[in-house]
Design an enzyme around this catalytic site. Structure first.
Site, PDB file in Angstrom:
ATOM      1  N   GLY A 148       0.830  -1.196   0.000  1.00  0.00           N
ATOM      2  CA  GLY A 148       0.000   0.000   0.000  1.00  0.00           C
ATOM      3  C   GLY A 148       0.858   1.236   0.000  1.00  0.00           C
ATOM      4  O   GLY A 148       2.044   1.164  -0.266  1.00  0.00           O
ATOM      5  N   SER A 149       0.258   2.399   0.269  1.00  0.00           N
ATOM      6  CA  SER A 149       1.035   3.633   0.299  1.00  0.00           C
ATOM      7  C   SER A 149       0.137   4.829   0.565  1.00  0.00           C
ATOM      8  O   SER A 149      -1.067   4.782   0.351  1.00  0.00           O
ATOM      9  CB  SER A 149       1.770   3.874  -1.019  1.00  0.00           C
ATOM     10  N   ASN A 150       0.766   5.923   1.010  1.00  0.00           N
ATOM     11  CA  ASN A 150       0.145   7.244   1.046  1.00  0.00           C
ATOM     12  C   ASN A 150       0.997   8.195   0.219  1.00  0.00           C
ATOM     13  O   ASN A 150       2.215   8.029   0.123  1.00  0.00           O
ATOM     14  CB  ASN A 150       0.099   7.810   2.471  1.00  0.00           C
TER      15      ASN A 150
END
Length: 777
Positions: free
Chosen positions: A214-216
């Site tokens: 995932g990531s932001n």
């Protein structure tokens, strides 16, 4: 908090740096080749914390030095990944734990034809870099033999020189990670039913949990920053071990390239980073990279399928796998995979191969040979306009969103990743009535008919993929953000709508992590004073480690806790949650290393969140950031579910011998050389923006860390337009216990300290602790 990279001085620093790279501080003996025979000439300067700055006058030399620098920190990991890409895991490590299936998969999917196609569109510069990379990796192995290698791969037969095809194989494997690569066993085990059985089925090993990727990312434009320059937070969440770790580097060819950031250990370039004018990051996109095809078979021949008014034969592909035997010997085994014109056949419990039907998979990224071209354009971009044009003209981004900011103060969000050209009408017309889901993943299953083929659009860079003109992007002067939900709400002021559902859903509930990012950004922008971002404020947004889920509903939980009976029956036990409620009431609703009580919320909230009719204010597509909210405490079933969740969490933590109010850094940690390092951040399922996932182990805690905050960068520009870059690699440059750089950045992450990244020549010179000139042929 931001720190200048700590510079070790004096002879001690020199000894530390020399020990880290394990070659002498003098010129290596193998550099004595006559100048006329030297093909490569590159300088590698390491600044503190093992950050290599590779500078060369040509691209081949750049690759040579880059490979040497990566191998310095990750030679064992790289060697293991080359074994995997070649389909040789069973040869060296045995066939267990899915290794045999992985070997069959790699050898059957990455064919000579696939290899030839993969290199057909590689730019000249990148081809030279990759050739140099192969030579540089092999040079490292020449310079480091026997005891000079890390303990984890010392004197191992699988650590050996590579060829150009090894790099290509590894690149293809990364590209198909979210398509064919989701279930190697399903392709390896697929086989037609025999005459005396209805279904042939071999249960595959458990598939990798791809949800851990995932990531932001947040990009801020001139209207949202103090000095009117762009500002970027890149915060990918990727595994803390193995070939999907990031590695930091700075690559320079004077006059042609100057880029710094990280790439996966398995990708020989900077994939997330910055140059003098642009900074960018990625988040894993919701777009589907593949479709499954349901084939109607000839009942007399399970290797023949109907295609419109005709029939077609499946083709078989035999591969030979070397397999290590229990006595240590190696024997060759033959295995056969099957292929339709759509792609490989697969079989598992959800997709059985019967006499009536079977399933094939088509992966859009198997034919994507534009990745190196794409990232070369990114590295040379001068604005977010250049970034957007690069994606539109190459379409080489495999499976991620791109978020960028530039020196002029413009912010970009784009999901121009590679997806099948399948619109809503085609999905409805071709959807299979038999299969609705493939394991834990969303899937599109289409009838294997001519009118269900992916549409061809001449504007697309590859037959059968969606053209860039039909993919979502957004350019703004305030902000854009993404936290792995679809493109729809990158900025709530300008929702992106009207795109194919193959890319992602619109007007649907967003995750708590997505909502947290939007709320945290707007808290600053809507403040009465100090309502713009600078670099420190953006760093603090992440490193405050606030739990948005708790901020949203913990008061409701505590109110229920106050009025409900404190003794709760959980399974066959009665659990007193009085202390549990007291701990939650005292919790600061953060997951810093000093926070107490986060472990209770970590275990309780996922149970609560699965409760039907949970919300008093349900999701509203017209108010998506603020909804759903407020627990439906008037519903007795909801109140009961909340108390049961608290009791279950209490019981689980008690059985694991984890005190309910222990400091989070004592509960969630990593161990390096016997030293425990507390790790802030927490699970996205609980409402954390700062995401870290660890495995709860009885008697220990949430350790080891599996995934989460990995490479973190905050990049902006000064009033004079100079790059101001801060970053941190949470797990440090190396995972080898005998490396000097196995825990140094991890300790900084634990205490919330960032590095000021040296990018200009004066900055690099001031922080250099080790320099190596490499020459070779």
């Amino acid at each position: 908090m931001t720190s200048r990279i700590h510079r070790t001085t004096g002879s001690a620093a020199l000894m530390l740096a020399c020990a880290a790279v394990t070659v002498g501080c003098s010129k290596p003996a193998s550099n004595d080749t006559a100048a006329s025979k030297e093909r490569y000439n590159v300088t590698v300067r390491w600044t503190a914390h093992g950050v290599p700055h590779i500078k060369a006058d040509d691209w081949g030399s750049l690759g040579y030095g880059f490979a040497y620098a990566v191998a310095t920190d990750a030679v064992c990991t790289l060697a293991r990944e080359f074994v995997n890409a070649r389909g040789e895991q069973s040869k060296f490590f045995g066939p267990e734990d899915g290794r045999l299936e992985a070997d069959i998969f790699h050898k059957s999917v990455i064919t000579d034809q696939a290899l030839a196609h993969a290199v057909a569109r590689v730019p000249e510069e990148m081809a030279a870099l990759q050739a140099g990379y192969v030579a540089g990796y092999n040079r490292y192995l020449t310079d480091h033999t026997g005891e000079q290698l890390p303990a984890s791969c010392r004197n191992q037969p699988w650590v050996k020189p590579i060829e150009a095809t090894d790099m290509t194989r590894m690149g293809i494997g990364v590209g198909i990670r979210y398509g064919l690569g989701r279930s190697p066993a399903a392709i390896a085990n697929a086989a037609p039913p025999t005459k005396d059985e209805k279904i042939t089925f071999v249960a595959p090993p458990a598939a990798e949990d791809v949800t851990i990727y995932g990531s932001n990312a947040i990009a801020l434009g001139k209207q949202a920053t103090v000095n009117g320059k762009g500002l970027l937070l890149g915060n990918p969440h990727y595994p803390w071990s193995g070939g999907s770790r990031f590695h930091m580097a700075h690559l320079t060819v004077p006059g042609e390239l100057d880029v710094m950031g990280v790439g996966l250990i398995t990708t020989p370039f900077v994939s997330i980073g910055f140059n003098h004018d642009v900074a960018w990051s990625h988040t894993v996109s919701t777009g589907l990279r593949y479709t499954l095809y349901e084939l109607t078979l000839d009942p007399k021949d399970p290797l023949t399928y109907r295609y419109g008014d005709e029939t077609r034969k499946l083709t078989s592909h035999a591969v030979s796998i070397d397999v290590k035997q229990p006595d240590g010997s190696v024997k060759s085994q033959e295995h056969t995979t099957y292929h339709s014109h759509f792609g490989p056949m697969l079989e598992d419990k959800d997709l059985p191969w019967t006499r009536e039907r079977a399933y094939a998979i088509r992966d859009s990224n198997l034919d994507n040979n534009r990745s190196t071209e794409q990232y070369l354009k990114f590295a040379r971009a001068r604005s977010v306009g250049d970034m957007l044009a690069a994606m539109q003209t190459s379409q080489g981004v495999a499976w991620v969103n791109t978020i960028a900011a530039d020196r002029q103060g413009t912010a970009l969000y784009a999901d121009l990743s590679v997806v099948p050209n399948v619109d809503e009408a085609l999905l409805k017309a071709c959807a299979s009535a038999t299969v609705k889901k493939w394991g834990p993943w969303p899937a599109v299953v289409m009838r294997g008919a001519p009118d269900c083929e992916w549409r061809i659009d001449q504007r697309a860079q590859q037959p059968g993929i969606l053209p860039a003109e039909q993919s979502p992007h957004l350019v703004r002067d305030d902000y854009v953000t993404n936290s792995n939900d679809s493109y729809w709400l990158s900025n709530p002021s300008q929702p992106l709508e009207g795109y194919s559902p193959i890319i992602g859903p619109e007007r649907t509930e967003r995750s708590l992590r997505t909502r947290a990012g939007l709320v945290f950004v707007n808290e600053v922008l809507q403040a009465k004073e100090a309502n713009r971002f600078d670099a420190q404020r953006l760093q603090d947004l992440l490193f405050s480690h606030r739990n948005f889920g708790a901020e949203l509903v913990l008061d409701d939980v505590l109110a229920i806790c106050k009025h409900e009976p404190k003794t709760v029956k959980a399974e066959k036990s009665s659990i007193d949650v009085t202390r549990t409620c007291e701990v939650l009431a005292a919790w600061d609703r953060k997951q810093t290393v000093t926070s107490r009580g986060a472990q209770v919320w970590t275990e309780a909230w996922p149970l609560m969140s699965a409760t039907p009719n949970l919300w008093a204010v349900p999701f509203d597509a017209n108010d998506p950031v603020r909804t759903p909210r407020q627990l439906n405490a008037s519903d007795a079933t909801v109140r009961k579910a909340v108390m049961l969740a608290l009791a279950t969490a209490t019981q689980k933590l008690n059985e694991a011998q984890i005190p309910l109010d222990a400091p989070w850094g004592e509960v969630q940690y990593t161990e390096r050389n016997g030293e425990k390092i507390g790790i802030p951040g927490g699970a996205h399922a609980t409402g954390m923006f700062s995401m870290v996932l660890g495995k709860l182990q009885p008697g220990k805690g949430y350790t080891p860390i599996v995934t989460g905050n990995s490479w973190m960068q905050v990049v902006t520009w000064t009033d004079r337009g100079e790059v101001d870059a801060r970053g941190l690699l949470s797990y440090s440059q190396s995972e080898e216990e005998d490396s000097a750089f196995v825990s140094d950045q991890t300790k900084l992450y634990s205490i919330g300290q960032w590095l000021k990244l040296p990018f200009t020549e004066p900055e690099i010179a001031a922080d250099t602790v080790r320099s190596l000139e490499l020459k070779g042929s």
